[in-house]
Design a protein around this motif. Structure first.
Motif, PDB file in Angstrom:
ATOM      1  N   SER A 112      13.960   5.810  -7.691  1.00  0.00           N
ATOM      2  CA  SER A 112      14.681   4.616  -8.115  1.00  0.00           C
ATOM      3  C   SER A 112      13.993   3.372  -7.562  1.00  0.00           C
ATOM      4  O   SER A 112      13.182   3.452  -6.629  1.00  0.00           O
ATOM      5  N   PHE A 113      14.338   2.205  -8.103  1.00  0.00           N
ATOM      6  CA  PHE A 113      13.800   0.968  -7.567  1.00  0.00           C
ATOM      7  C   PHE A 113      14.165   0.836  -6.082  1.00  0.00           C
ATOM      8  O   PHE A 113      13.342   0.468  -5.251  1.00  0.00           O
ATOM      9  N   TRP A 114      15.410   1.108  -5.778  1.00  0.00           N
ATOM     10  CA  TRP A 114      15.903   1.000  -4.393  1.00  0.00           C
ATOM     11  C   TRP A 114      15.098   1.907  -3.464  1.00  0.00           C
ATOM     12  O   TRP A 114      14.581   1.464  -2.441  1.00  0.00           O
ATOM     13  N   ASP A 115      15.010   3.186  -3.818  1.00  0.00           N
ATOM     14  CA  ASP A 115      14.307   4.137  -2.951  1.00  0.00           C
ATOM     15  C   ASP A 115      12.833   3.798  -2.825  1.00  0.00           C
ATOM     16  O   ASP A 115      12.221   4.020  -1.769  1.00  0.00           O
ATOM     17  N   GLY A 116      12.249   3.251  -3.896  1.00  0.00           N
ATOM     18  CA  GLY A 116      10.849   2.860  -3.829  1.00  0.00           C
ATOM     19  C   GLY A 116      10.606   1.750  -2.824  1.00  0.00           C
ATOM     20  O   GLY A 116       9.618   1.770  -2.076  1.00  0.00           O
ATOM     21  N   GLU A 117      11.524   0.775  -2.778  1.00  0.00           N
ATOM     22  CA  GLU A 117      11.377  -0.314  -1.817  1.00  0.00           C
ATOM     23  C   GLU A 117      11.593   0.171  -0.384  1.00  0.00           C
ATOM     24  O   GLU A 117      10.871  -0.223   0.536  1.00  0.00           O
ATOM     25  N   VAL A 118      12.589   1.011  -0.191  1.00  0.00           N
ATOM     26  CA  VAL A 118      12.850   1.525   1.154  1.00  0.00           C
ATOM     27  C   VAL A 118      11.681   2.390   1.630  1.00  0.00           C
ATOM     28  O   VAL A 118      11.237   2.288   2.786  1.00  0.00           O
ATOM     29  N   TYR A 119      11.174   3.237   0.737  1.00  0.00           N
ATOM     30  CA  TYR A 119      10.041   4.083   1.121  1.00  0.00           C
ATOM     31  C   TYR A 119       8.830   3.230   1.513  1.00  0.00           C
ATOM     32  O   TYR A 119       8.173   3.487   2.533  1.00  0.00           O
ATOM     33  N   ALA A 120       8.523   2.220   0.714  1.00  0.00           N
ATOM     34  CA  ALA A 120       7.370   1.366   1.027  1.00  0.00           C
ATOM     35  C   ALA A 120       7.549   0.681   2.376  1.00  0.00           C
ATOM     36  O   ALA A 120       6.583   0.516   3.135  1.00  0.00           O
ATOM     37  N   ASN A 121       8.770   0.290   2.702  1.00  0.00           N
ATOM     38  CA  ASN A 121       9.033  -0.290   4.027  1.00  0.00           C
ATOM     39  C   ASN A 121       8.831   0.738   5.138  1.00  0.00           C
ATOM     40  O   ASN A 121       8.324   0.408   6.212  1.00  0.00           O
TER      41      ASN A 121
ATOM     42  N   LEU B 285       0.827  -1.206   0.000  1.00  0.00           N
ATOM     43  CA  LEU B 285       0.000   0.000   0.000  1.00  0.00           C
ATOM     44  C   LEU B 285       0.862   1.258   0.000  1.00  0.00           C
ATOM     45  O   LEU B 285       0.420   2.316  -0.445  1.00  0.00           O
ATOM     46  N   GLY B 286       2.098   1.138   0.461  1.00  0.00           N
ATOM     47  CA  GLY B 286       3.039   2.254   0.334  1.00  0.00           C
ATOM     48  C   GLY B 286       3.349   2.553  -1.122  1.00  0.00           C
ATOM     49  O   GLY B 286       3.454   3.724  -1.521  1.00  0.00           O
ATOM     50  N   HIS B 287       3.484   1.501  -1.952  1.00  0.00           N
ATOM     51  CA  HIS B 287       3.664   1.713  -3.391  1.00  0.00           C
ATOM     52  C   HIS B 287       2.433   2.392  -3.994  1.00  0.00           C
ATOM     53  O   HIS B 287       2.544   3.317  -4.805  1.00  0.00           O
ATOM     54  N   PHE B 288       1.259   1.930  -3.572  1.00  0.00           N
ATOM     55  CA  PHE B 288      -0.002   2.526  -4.028  1.00  0.00           C
ATOM     56  C   PHE B 288      -0.056   4.011  -3.662  1.00  0.00           C
ATOM     57  O   PHE B 288      -0.288   4.878  -4.514  1.00  0.00           O
TER      58      PHE B 288
END
Length: 248
Positions: A154-163, A139-142
């Motif tokens: 970036s892919f990396w920042d997107g994953e960290v942000y969602a976490n 839901l963070g990606h959403f």
């Protein structure tokens, strides 16, 4: 994981049945049959119901912060092709069911549970991670597509942000002590996976340059998922849900 048409899939991928073992980053499974009086038997899905409850609480909490999310995502339990992901095409979290996992995945969850900190068996560990803990990550990606944070991300920042979104959500729900136990349980096994980054290469640059290939290597992607959670945990010590979900 988020899946977008024409773009690589983000998140926790499920390896093929023939893949060597480990699923990166996965209480409930099966069907419960309810019968009422003379009415036809109805089926309830505890997996879908549990995830739907988290989705609804997330959206309610986000909108109370002024996020104004445009819709409440649906939930689809299809167990393929990912363990858990967000699909913008059908506006839904796609999740998986323990009973539909192949033997190698169930075996790896047994190893994960044995390394874990919550005393869960393999089925419980699967449910804890893939039907609960990581739901607000998706839901963070959403949310990031509507608060502007995904722009140029970036892919990396997107994953960290969602976490970080997931951590802030669970902190608000269960408090720091219980959250710390769940995050320790999540990372204990992942942190012991072998580092897939070649000597002389920088982990972030290697991930961005080899995102698709790494996503198809369950063990390598699992190592990265552990890294993403550790980084998010370090950055999230002062995060509050309303702040992290707010527009960039």
């Amino acid at each position: 994981m988020r899946a977008l048409k024409g773009r690589p899939v983000r998140g926790t991928q499920r390896a093929p049945h023939s893949a060597k073992a480990f699923l990166a980053g996965v209480l409930f499974s099966g069907l419960v049959f309810l019968t009422g009086g003379a009415a036809a038997a109805q089926t309830a899905d505890p997996v879908k119901d549990a995830i739907t409850s988290i989705v609804e609480r997330f959206v309610t909490r986000a909108n109370a912060c002024g996020a104004k999310l445009p819709y409440t995502p649906g939930v689809v339990v299809d167990s393929h092709p990912t363990l858990i992901s967000f699909y913008f095409e059908d506006k839904s979290v796609h999740a998986s069911r323990w009973s539909e996992m192949p033997p190698e995945i169930q075996g790896m969850l047994s190893m994960w549970a044995a390394k874990g900190k919550l005393g869960l068996d393999a089925k419980g560990q699967f449910g804890e991670v893939f039907n609960s803990l990581l739901v607000p990550h998706e839901l963070g990606h959403f949310a990031s597509d509507f608060n502007g944070r995904s722009k140029g991300q970036s892919f990396w920042d997107g994953e960290v942000y969602a976490n970080r979104v997931a951590i802030a959500f669970w902190r608000a729900e269960i408090g720091d002590k219980a959250l710390a136990a769940r995050l320790d349980n999540y990372n204990r096994f992942l942190d012991e996976l072998p580092n897939p980054v070649p000597a002389g290469k920088e982990p972030r640059a290697w991930f961005e340059a080899n995102y698709v290939a790494l996503g198809n290597d369950a063990q390598a992607y699992g190592w990265y998922q552990g890294l993403f959670m550790r980084e998010a945990r370090a950055l999230s010590k002062t995060d509050e849900f309303c702040t992290i979900i707010a527009p960039a």
